[in-house]
Design a protein around this motif. Structure first.
Motif, PDB file in Angstrom:
ATOM      1  N   ASN A 189       0.825  -1.193   0.000  1.00 12.94           N
ATOM      2  CA  ASN A 189       0.000   0.000   0.000  1.00 12.94           C
ATOM      3  C   ASN A 189       0.859   1.243   0.000  1.00 12.94           C
ATOM      4  O   ASN A 189       1.675   1.449   0.888  1.00 12.94           O
ATOM      5  CB  ASN A 189      -0.933   0.007   1.211  1.00 12.94           C
ATOM      6  N   ALA A 190       0.668   2.083  -1.005  1.00 13.21           N
ATOM      7  CA  ALA A 190       1.510   3.271  -1.177  1.00 13.21           C
ATOM      8  C   ALA A 190       1.364   4.240  -0.017  1.00 13.21           C
ATOM      9  O   ALA A 190       2.358   4.714   0.537  1.00 13.21           O
ATOM     10  CB  ALA A 190       1.154   3.954  -2.492  1.00 13.21           C
ATOM     11  N   LEU A 191       0.138   4.559   0.364  1.00 10.83           N
ATOM     12  CA  LEU A 191      -0.083   5.578   1.384  1.00 10.83           C
ATOM     13  C   LEU A 191       0.384   5.123   2.757  1.00 10.83           C
ATOM     14  O   LEU A 191       1.138   5.818   3.441  1.00 10.83           O
ATOM     15  CB  LEU A 191      -1.573   5.941   1.429  1.00 10.83           C
ATOM     16  N   LYS A 192      -0.016   3.924   3.170  1.00  5.90           N
ATOM     17  CA  LYS A 192       0.341   3.440   4.501  1.00  5.90           C
ATOM     18  C   LYS A 192       1.840   3.217   4.633  1.00  5.90           C
ATOM     19  O   LYS A 192       2.450   3.540   5.659  1.00  5.90           O
ATOM     20  CB  LYS A 192      -0.406   2.134   4.804  1.00  5.90           C
ATOM     21  N   GLU A 193       2.457   2.664   3.599  1.00  9.99           N
ATOM     22  CA  GLU A 193       3.870   2.307   3.682  1.00  9.99           C
ATOM     23  C   GLU A 193       4.809   3.425   3.228  1.00  9.99           C
ATOM     24  O   GLU A 193       6.025   3.251   3.225  1.00  9.99           O
ATOM     25  CB  GLU A 193       4.111   1.031   2.869  1.00  9.99           C
ATOM     26  N   GLY A 194       4.235   4.569   2.846  1.00  8.88           N
ATOM     27  CA  GLY A 194       5.053   5.733   2.584  1.00  8.88           C
ATOM     28  C   GLY A 194       5.682   5.829   1.216  1.00  8.88           C
ATOM     29  O   GLY A 194       6.851   6.212   1.095  1.00  8.88           O
ATOM     30  N   ILE A 226       3.376   5.630  -5.789  1.00  9.47           N
ATOM     31  CA  ILE A 226       3.455   4.565  -6.779  1.00  9.47           C
ATOM     32  C   ILE A 226       2.678   5.022  -8.009  1.00  9.47           C
ATOM     33  O   ILE A 226       1.461   5.225  -7.947  1.00  9.47           O
ATOM     34  CB  ILE A 226       2.890   3.244  -6.238  1.00  9.47           C
ATOM     35  N   PHE A 227       3.393   5.196  -9.111  1.00  7.92           N
ATOM     36  CA  PHE A 227       2.784   5.640 -10.352  1.00  7.92           C
ATOM     37  C   PHE A 227       2.796   4.480 -11.339  1.00  7.92           C
ATOM     38  O   PHE A 227       3.850   4.058 -11.805  1.00  7.92           O
ATOM     39  CB  PHE A 227       3.553   6.827 -10.931  1.00  7.92           C
ATOM     40  N   ASN A 228       1.631   3.944 -11.620  1.00  2.00           N
ATOM     41  CA  ASN A 228       1.501   2.816 -12.531  1.00  2.00           C
ATOM     42  C   ASN A 228       0.764   3.285 -13.777  1.00  2.00           C
ATOM     43  O   ASN A 228      -0.457   3.257 -13.848  1.00  2.00           O
ATOM     44  CB  ASN A 228       0.745   1.670 -11.845  1.00  2.00           C
ATOM     45  N   SER A 229       1.541   3.766 -14.754  1.00  2.29           N
ATOM     46  CA  SER A 229       0.975   4.352 -15.969  1.00  2.29           C
ATOM     47  C   SER A 229      -0.028   5.438 -15.592  1.00  2.29           C
ATOM     48  O   SER A 229      -1.161   5.468 -16.070  1.00  2.29           O
ATOM     49  CB  SER A 229       0.291   3.272 -16.821  1.00  2.29           C
ATOM     50  N   PHE A 281       3.272   8.192 -16.652  1.00  5.67           N
ATOM     51  CA  PHE A 281       4.560   7.885 -16.040  1.00  5.67           C
ATOM     52  C   PHE A 281       4.431   6.677 -15.129  1.00  5.67           C
ATOM     53  O   PHE A 281       3.350   6.387 -14.617  1.00  5.67           O
ATOM     54  CB  PHE A 281       5.070   9.080 -15.219  1.00  5.67           C
ATOM     55  N   GLU A 282       5.551   6.004 -14.907  1.00  4.42           N
ATOM     56  CA  GLU A 282       5.612   4.885 -13.975  1.00  4.42           C
ATOM     57  C   GLU A 282       6.782   5.103 -13.022  1.00  4.42           C
ATOM     58  O   GLU A 282       7.814   5.660 -13.401  1.00  4.42           O
ATOM     59  CB  GLU A 282       5.783   3.561 -14.714  1.00  4.42           C
ATOM     60  N   GLY A 283       6.610   4.650 -11.788  1.00  4.79           N
ATOM     61  CA  GLY A 283       7.698   4.783 -10.828  1.00  4.79           C
ATOM     62  C   GLY A 283       7.228   4.516  -9.416  1.00  4.79           C
ATOM     63  O   GLY A 283       6.027   4.444  -9.137  1.00  4.79           O
ATOM     64  N   MET A 284       8.180   4.333  -8.517  1.00  5.61           N
ATOM     65  CA  MET A 284       7.909   4.101  -7.107  1.00  5.61           C
ATOM     66  C   MET A 284       8.935   4.894  -6.302  1.00  5.61           C
ATOM     67  O   MET A 284      10.133   4.631  -6.379  1.00  5.61           O
ATOM     68  CB  MET A 284       7.997   2.603  -6.766  1.00  5.61           C
ATOM     69  N   LEU A 285       8.465   5.898  -5.545  1.00  7.60           N
ATOM     70  CA  LEU A 285       9.352   6.820  -4.849  1.00  7.60           C
ATOM     71  C   LEU A 285       8.889   7.006  -3.413  1.00  7.60           C
ATOM     72  O   LEU A 285       7.690   6.990  -3.120  1.00  7.60           O
ATOM     73  CB  LEU A 285       9.370   8.181  -5.557  1.00  7.60           C
ATOM     74  N   SER A 286       9.834   7.203  -2.517  1.00  6.13           N
ATOM     75  CA  SER A 286       9.502   7.418  -1.113  1.00  6.13           C
ATOM     76  C   SER A 286       8.798   8.757  -0.921  1.00  6.13           C
ATOM     77  O   SER A 286       9.190   9.775  -1.504  1.00  6.13           O
ATOM     78  CB  SER A 286      10.781   7.400  -0.270  1.00  6.13           C
ATOM     79  N   ARG A 287       7.776   8.762  -0.099  1.00  9.10           N
ATOM     80  CA  ARG A 287       7.085  10.005   0.228  1.00  9.10           C
ATOM     81  C   ARG A 287       7.935  10.915   1.124  1.00  9.10           C
ATOM     82  O   ARG A 287       7.582  12.073   1.324  1.00  9.10           O
ATOM     83  CB  ARG A 287       5.745   9.710   0.920  1.00  9.10           C
TER      84      ARG A 287
END
Length: 380
Positions: A299-304, A307-310, A340-346
């Motif tokens: 989970n992007a929000l809970k785990e910080g 997450i951009f999936n297209s 865009f796609e990507g996974m970055l720390s909040r």
């Protein structure tokens, strides 16, 4: 149609004071749609923070002369109106004319952008307000982690079967609701919670992750099942106990319910979808649809994480605007639909987020104070 700067200032001023005539509204809309930069100006004029800074310059502006010119050239025959109200309207209109003039001068002629965002711009931190049924309110500070109503003083905790919780831009919050449900709220989110004999219900605008308490036992009573419903606009998400995320803006153009554990029913009018873990309901041309997701990402929000999936750039920039408490202005509106796609720390610096987006070669960013200007990457 007349599109001189002076006349557009007049139309913008009048639109803030009273209703434009059909012809005037047509002229203003025509000018606004004539160029992306015109739309950007309208967007910035609706931004109270930016406008307030320009209003500081009014002390040096000759508003009396400006308004006399404004009245002679554009008002024509005045309406019958009381002298006192006329003076009041003139004063307000003159102030707005000065503000708009300064605004045009500042934003249409000043090209002194920064290459990097201000280092003072930081990721969201714990902040928000909880409004209790008894009329009290609790302001959340950065030192708080997860606020639990069981830990509140008896006077504040008593009878809280109705709560209004909100986070500002640049704020986030984790809260344990009176029924034992855990909620992680994103920036710029409002959650209205209340209980009845037959159910627990939340009205949500923004984004929140829920871990719903399946069995609810108030005041030591026998635990009992009590449905938990999240309502956003005309969409209802119903569960008995599960982990899921709901994101919805005010007009539901960006809506999604993502399920991680359990089952939920997503209902829009007569249409309903039953989700299983690893599925997501989302809005497509005004109707909810179903699609699969990668639950291994977590989970992007809970785990910080972001997450951009297209994901469309417009949606990404909405998230960035809320999380970092910045304003976003598009210099090229076509870039909004780029994906865009990507996974970055909040917890990343804003500069790091921007660098990743720019590394795709699709988009370029410029900065001025608390505003991000977004443009299509131009070839040299």
């Amino acid at each position: 149609m007349e599109h001189t700067t002076e006349y557009i200032i007049y139309l913008l001023s009048k639109s803030k004071l009273e209703k434009l005539s059909d012809e005037e509204q047509l002229q203003l809309d025509s000018w606004r749609l004539n160029a992306a930069s015109n739309q950007d100006i309208c967007d910035m004029l609706d931004n109270k923070e930016l406008l307030a800074r320009d209003l500081k310059g009014l002390s040096a502006y000759d508003w009396e002369t400006s308004f006399e010119t404004f009245e002679q050239e554009h008002l024509g025959t005045p309406k019958t109106i009381s002298p006192y109200r006329r003076i009041w309207l003139y004063g307000i209109a003159a102030m707005l004319i000065g503000a708009f003039t300064l605004f045009f001068t500042h934003y249409l002629t000043d090209s002194s952008y920064q290459d990097s965002p201000d280092v003072k711009i930081l990721p969201a931190r714990t902040a928000g307000t909880i409004y209790l049924k008894n009329g009290d309110s609790i302001t959340i500070s950065p030192k708080d982690t997860m606020l639990s109503f069981t830990s509140l003083p008896a006077r504040e905790a008593k009878g809280n079967d109705s709560l209004l919780i909100s986070t500002p831009k640049g704020g986030k919050m984790a809260v344990l609701l009176p029924d034992g449900t855990k909620v992680w709220m994103n920036a710029e989110t409002q959650l209205d919670y209340y209980e009845m004999d037959s159910l627990r219900q939340v009205r949500l605008i923004g984004e929140a992750y829920f871990e719903v308490a399946k069995r609810y036992s108030p005041s030591g009573e026998q635990p009992k099942l009590k449905p938990f419903i999240v309502q956003t606009g005309n969409i209802h998400v119903t569960v008995l106990g599960t982990h899921f995320n709901v994101k919805a803006n005010r007009n539901l153009s960006d809506f999604r319910t993502t399920l991680y554990e359990g089952k939920v029913r997503v209902q829009q009018g007569e249409r309903q979808i039953i989700l299983s873990p690893g599925e997501e309901a989302y809005m497509n041309t005004g109707r909810i649809q179903r699609r699969g997701i990668d639950t291994e990402i977590g989970n992007a929000l809970k785990e910080g994480y972001f997450i951009f999936n297209s994901e469309r750039l417009s949606v990404i920039m909405e998230d960035i605007s809320a999380w970092y408490n910045v304003n976003v202005v598009y210099l090229d509106h076509e870039i909004k639909s780029e994906k865009f796609e990507g996974m970055l720390s909040r917890n990343s610096r804003l500069k790091d987020i921007i660098n990743v987006l720019e590394s795709t070669g699709k988009v370029n960013f410029k900065f001025k104070e608390n505003t991000i200007y977004v443009d299509k990457k131009r070839s040299n």
